[in-house]
Scaffold this active site. Structure first.
Site, mmCIF file in Angstrom:
data_model
loop_
_atom_site.group_PDB
_atom_site.id
_atom_site.type_symbol
_atom_site.label_atom_id
_atom_site.label_comp_id
_atom_site.label_asym_id
_atom_site.label_seq_id
_atom_site.Cartn_x
_atom_site.Cartn_y
_atom_site.Cartn_z
ATOM 1 N N SER A 139 0.858 -1.190 0.000
ATOM 2 C CA SER A 139 0.000 0.000 0.000
ATOM 3 C C SER A 139 0.890 1.233 0.000
ATOM 4 O O SER A 139 1.999 1.220 0.560
ATOM 5 C CB SER A 139 -0.888 0.029 1.240
ATOM 6 O OG SER A 139 -1.547 1.281 1.369
ATOM 7 N N TYR A 152 -1.007 -0.345 10.390
ATOM 8 C CA TYR A 152 -1.269 -0.786 9.022
ATOM 9 C C TYR A 152 -0.139 -0.352 8.098
ATOM 10 O O TYR A 152 0.388 -1.150 7.300
ATOM 11 C CB TYR A 152 -2.602 -0.218 8.538
ATOM 12 C CG TYR A 152 -2.916 -0.546 7.096
ATOM 13 C CD1 TYR A 152 -3.405 -1.789 6.735
ATOM 14 C CD2 TYR A 152 -2.707 0.395 6.088
ATOM 15 C CE1 TYR A 152 -3.686 -2.093 5.402
ATOM 16 C CE2 TYR A 152 -2.996 0.103 4.762
ATOM 17 C CZ TYR A 152 -3.477 -1.144 4.423
ATOM 18 O OH TYR A 152 -3.739 -1.435 3.113
#
Length: 259
Positions: A139, A152
């Site tokens: 990501s 995350y």
């Protein structure tokens, strides 16, 4: 030549299901891995009907060591599998101080431990054969602590580093490793992380994201960032990082730290 089978984790929906669709339409047999067996079976039936490829379904929770080991064994032993798509992942709502230690541990187990273990399971067989590929879904958050998604983002930074390190090690032995860094993509991940879907900003369509990632895969691009229009920015980032490397070998502290 027979095309290699593709094992895809997190394949029941979203990015994983879209990868399954695209690889099936390219003529690859599939091994689909996820927790939701009903969705996996429905996807498998549709793809078999529409494309004629063989599709196996493996229902596991990759945060369970015993269940993860079943997928590791499949990757070690099934010579048909030549491509691994490490897609399974999750988000975590709230700020760091509000997240429970157990929830953090669970996220790390899925987003990092399973990715590393599955790559470790398949890499020896692929390098011995001298061909194959590993696609790791990271990501852009892994490059942006400013986004405030600390755990995350840290797991996705791990995915990028792992991918680049594996590319350096495995590439000369015939195995291509790609890191895909999506920006915000419309999938169920947001709702599962507790986000209010009505308040979410515009996002990239999952089909467009995966198609861009596969274009990068076909071009043998080591890091693919579908939403980054100016590729020179990534090149500049890499060049700046490379320029620091000689300094890491210095044996004296920098002058700015002198008393």
């Amino acid at each position: 030549m027979t095309k290699p089978a593709v094992l895809i984790t997190g394949a029941s929906t979203g990015i994983g299901a879209t990868y399954a669709d695209r690889f099936a339409r390219r003529g690859h047999d599939l091994v689909l891995v996820a927790r939701d067996e009903a969705r996996l079976q429905a996807l498998a039936s549709r793809l078999q009907s529409e494309t004629g490829v063989a599709v196996d379904v493996v229902k596991v929770d990759l945060t369970s060591p015993d269940q993860l080991s079943l997928v590791e064994t499949r990757l070690r032993d099934d010579d048909r599998i030549g491509i691994l798509v490490n897609n399974a992942g999750a988000g975590l709502g709230g700020s760091f101080v509000d997240q429970s230690t157990d929830a953090i541990d669970q996220l790390i187990a899925l987003n990092t431990t399973s990715v590393a273990r599955l790559a470790s399971a398949v890499a020896p067989r692929l390098t011995k054969r001298g061909e194959g590929a590993i696609i790791n879904i990271g990501s852009v958050v892994g490059l942006a602590p400013e986004f405030g998604m600390t755990i995350y983002g840290a797991t996705k930074a791990f995915v990028l580093f792992l991918s680049q390190g594996l590319a350096a090690e495995l590439g000369p032995r015939g195995v291509f490793v790609q890191a895909v860094l999506p920006a915000a993509t419309r999938t169920e991940l947001w709702a599962r992380a507790g986000a209010d879907e009505a308040s979410l900003p515009p996002m990239m369509d999952v089909g467009e994201m995966v198609d861009a990632a596969l274009a990068g895969f076909d071009a043998r691009e080591g890091v693919t960032i579908p939403s980054l229009h100016d590729a020179d920015l990534w090149a500049a980032f890499q060049n700046a990082r490379g320029a620091m490397l000689p300094g890491f070998g210095e044996t004296r502290a920098a002058a700015r730290y002198a008393a």
